[in-house]
Design an enzyme around this catalytic site. Structure first.
Site, PDB file in Angstrom:
ATOM      1  N   LYS A  45      -6.146  -6.730  -2.325  1.00 47.16           N
ATOM      2  CA  LYS A  45      -6.978  -7.507  -1.230  1.00 47.16           C
ATOM      3  C   LYS A  45      -6.437  -8.829  -1.191  1.00 47.16           C
ATOM      4  O   LYS A  45      -7.219 -10.001  -1.008  1.00 47.16           O
ATOM      5  CB  LYS A  45      -8.557  -7.229  -1.466  1.00 47.16           C
ATOM      6  CG  LYS A  45      -8.784  -5.899  -1.475  1.00 47.16           C
ATOM      7  CD  LYS A  45      -8.380  -4.950  -0.491  1.00 47.16           C
ATOM      8  CE  LYS A  45      -8.790  -5.239   1.027  1.00 47.16           C
ATOM      9  NZ  LYS A  45      -8.343  -4.503   2.124  1.00 47.16           N
ATOM     10  N   TRP A  73       3.175   2.275   3.544  1.00 43.85           N
ATOM     11  CA  TRP A  73       3.244   2.445   2.340  1.00 43.85           C
ATOM     12  C   TRP A  73       4.361   3.536   2.402  1.00 43.85           C
ATOM     13  O   TRP A  73       5.102   3.621   1.011  1.00 43.85           O
ATOM     14  CB  TRP A  73       2.160   3.573   2.099  1.00 43.85           C
ATOM     15  CG  TRP A  73       1.801   4.646   2.836  1.00 43.85           C
ATOM     16  CD1 TRP A  73       2.649   6.047   2.732  1.00 43.85           C
ATOM     17  CD2 TRP A  73       0.835   4.741   3.966  1.00 43.85           C
ATOM     18  NE1 TRP A  73       2.080   6.670   3.818  1.00 43.85           N
ATOM     19  CE2 TRP A  73       1.088   5.981   4.532  1.00 43.85           C
ATOM     20  CE3 TRP A  73       0.065   3.729   4.612  1.00 43.85           C
ATOM     21  CZ2 TRP A  73       0.220   6.475   5.499  1.00 43.85           C
ATOM     22  CZ3 TRP A  73      -0.627   4.114   5.681  1.00 43.85           C
ATOM     23  CH2 TRP A  73      -0.701   5.560   6.256  1.00 43.85           C
ATOM     24  N   TRP A  78       4.237   1.695  -3.006  1.00 49.18           N
ATOM     25  CA  TRP A  78       3.744   1.115  -4.318  1.00 49.18           C
ATOM     26  C   TRP A  78       4.578   1.801  -5.566  1.00 49.18           C
ATOM     27  O   TRP A  78       4.379   2.899  -5.600  1.00 49.18           O
ATOM     28  CB  TRP A  78       2.385   1.324  -4.463  1.00 49.18           C
ATOM     29  CG  TRP A  78       1.346   0.352  -3.815  1.00 49.18           C
ATOM     30  CD1 TRP A  78       0.873  -0.694  -4.337  1.00 49.18           C
ATOM     31  CD2 TRP A  78       1.101  -0.070  -2.507  1.00 49.18           C
ATOM     32  NE1 TRP A  78      -0.078  -1.520  -3.629  1.00 49.18           N
ATOM     33  CE2 TRP A  78       0.352  -1.224  -2.266  1.00 49.18           C
ATOM     34  CE3 TRP A  78       1.339   0.921  -1.257  1.00 49.18           C
ATOM     35  CZ2 TRP A  78      -0.331  -1.526  -1.158  1.00 49.18           C
ATOM     36  CZ3 TRP A  78       0.874   0.270  -0.036  1.00 49.18           C
ATOM     37  CH2 TRP A  78       0.045  -0.854   0.091  1.00 49.18           C
ATOM     38  N   HIS A 100       0.827  -3.582  -7.704  1.00 48.31           N
ATOM     39  CA  HIS A 100      -0.442  -4.058  -8.143  1.00 48.31           C
ATOM     40  C   HIS A 100      -0.505  -4.406  -9.553  1.00 48.31           C
ATOM     41  O   HIS A 100      -1.401  -4.776  -9.882  1.00 48.31           O
ATOM     42  CB  HIS A 100      -1.694  -3.583  -7.815  1.00 48.31           C
ATOM     43  CG  HIS A 100      -1.816  -3.753  -6.323  1.00 48.31           C
ATOM     44  ND1 HIS A 100      -1.707  -4.703  -5.540  1.00 48.31           N
ATOM     45  CD2 HIS A 100      -2.438  -2.634  -5.450  1.00 48.31           C
ATOM     46  CE1 HIS A 100      -2.175  -4.293  -4.183  1.00 48.31           C
ATOM     47  NE2 HIS A 100      -2.657  -3.196  -4.096  1.00 48.31           N
ATOM     48  N   SER A 130     -13.602  -8.936  -0.161  1.00 51.62           N
ATOM     49  CA  SER A 130     -12.923  -7.903   0.325  1.00 51.62           C
ATOM     50  C   SER A 130     -12.919  -6.788  -0.429  1.00 51.62           C
ATOM     51  O   SER A 130     -12.760  -5.619   0.430  1.00 51.62           O
ATOM     52  CB  SER A 130     -11.647  -8.524   0.878  1.00 51.62           C
ATOM     53  OG  SER A 130     -10.705  -7.753   1.484  1.00 51.62           O
TER      54      SER A 130
END
Length: 312
Positions: A45, A73, A78, A100, A130
């Site tokens: 976020k 995506w 990711w 991440h 968020s």
């Protein structure tokens, strides 16, 4: 693969089992980066989708075809999610990869690599808000509970993906000195999208003509992305992401934390922030100016004089 109620724990950090497995997380740690790769790094976020869109449009020189026909995506997978190997096998040309993961987990894989790393940070009060709203609609994340309980977990670093403080400090204090690294904030992009695109294109060594720059700016605006089904996650089934409980592209503003934080929560947050970030040189913008003019940077409690910009 659903596993909506599964939590994976990896190196003492929890991840949603819907998207992550022990194998996929080990795959990320052992990944062989190519020098032509571009890695987008964010805490959740913090502007991930925005940067995915910017880079897609940058590589296509403003042509929106890919950004309106292929989900983000699939354009910028990711690294730590289970489907990533298959997506990368089918990719052509320079790869955009998203993560991440904290620096500590990816540092060995990136050692000696010339891959470009773009780190996007966002002021953590807005991140917390968020992320809270996202938990309320994402059925693969634990129930959010009340905001006060959620904020405690955010400050403790016990939410999925770990501590915001460890994440941002790890990448900006260690990664920037060892990698082909570019740092930008969500707030910088919000206040000067065109200038931000120009800075990113310079780092990427991908100069744009004026018309191309105009097209990139147009198609990565919040209003445009909110209506783009390849970006706004409306393609995700309701059993995975309950769209009746909120919108993935919610507000895209600076300072939304002021609508939910109590005075007590704000004071508590500032105390934790000061303790955690006392050695950091980062500055954050906490709210937009009242006159809607240029946004002025408000220094974080213990910030040094100069913010980190780029380190290539």
């Amino acid at each position: 693969m659903s596993r909506l109620n599964v939590t994976e724990t990896f190196h003492q950090i929890t991840f949603p089992g819907h998207l992550h497995t022990q194998d996929s997380l080990r795959y990320a740690m052992d990944f062989q980066f190519q020098d032509t790769d571009t890695l987008i790094v964010t805490y959740p976020k913090s502007g991930t989708t925005w940067m995915q869109q910017v880079l897609t449009l940058l590589f296509s020189r403003g042509d929106p075809t890919l950004s309106h026909s292929i989900p983000n995506w699939a354009r910028a997978p990711w690294l730590e999610q289970y489907y990533c190997p298959d997506v990368l096998k089918a990719s052509l040309g320079p790869r955009i990869i998203t993560t991440h993961l904290p620096y500590s987990l990816l540092a060995p894989a990136l050692q000696g690599s010339k891959a470009k790393v773009i780190y996007v940070a966002r002021n953590p009060k807005d991140v917390a808000v968020s992320y809270y709203h996202f938990h309320k609609m994402a059925n693969f994340l634990p129930q959010a509970g009340c905001f006060g309980e959620f904020l405690d977990k955010f400050l403790d670093g016990t939410l999925h993906y770990g501590s915001w403080f460890d994440h941002v400090k790890g990448w900006t204090s260690q990664g920037r000195d060892k990698l082909n690294f570019f740092y930008i904030t969500y707030e910088e992009m919000w206040q000067d999208m065109r200038g931000s695109i120009e800075r990113i294109s310079t780092f990427m060594q991908c100069p744009l003509l004026a018309e191309e720059l105009n097209n990139v700016q147009r198609h990565c605006s919040f209003s445009c992305m909110k209506e783009n089904a390849m970006v706004n996650y409306t393609q995700i089934p309701d059993e995975i992401m309950d769209h009746s409980k909120g919108s993935f592209m919610r507000k895209g503003k600076i300072g939304d934390w002021k609508t939910i934080f109590t005075e007590e929560q704000n004071c508590m947050f500032d105390q934790v922030f000061e303790a955690e970030m006392q050695s950091s040189k980062l500055n954050f913008i906490w709210e937009p100016p009242k006159d809607h003019g240029p946004v002025k940077s408000l220094k974080s409690p213990m910030a040094m004089e100069k913010p980190i910009l780029t380190a290539a």
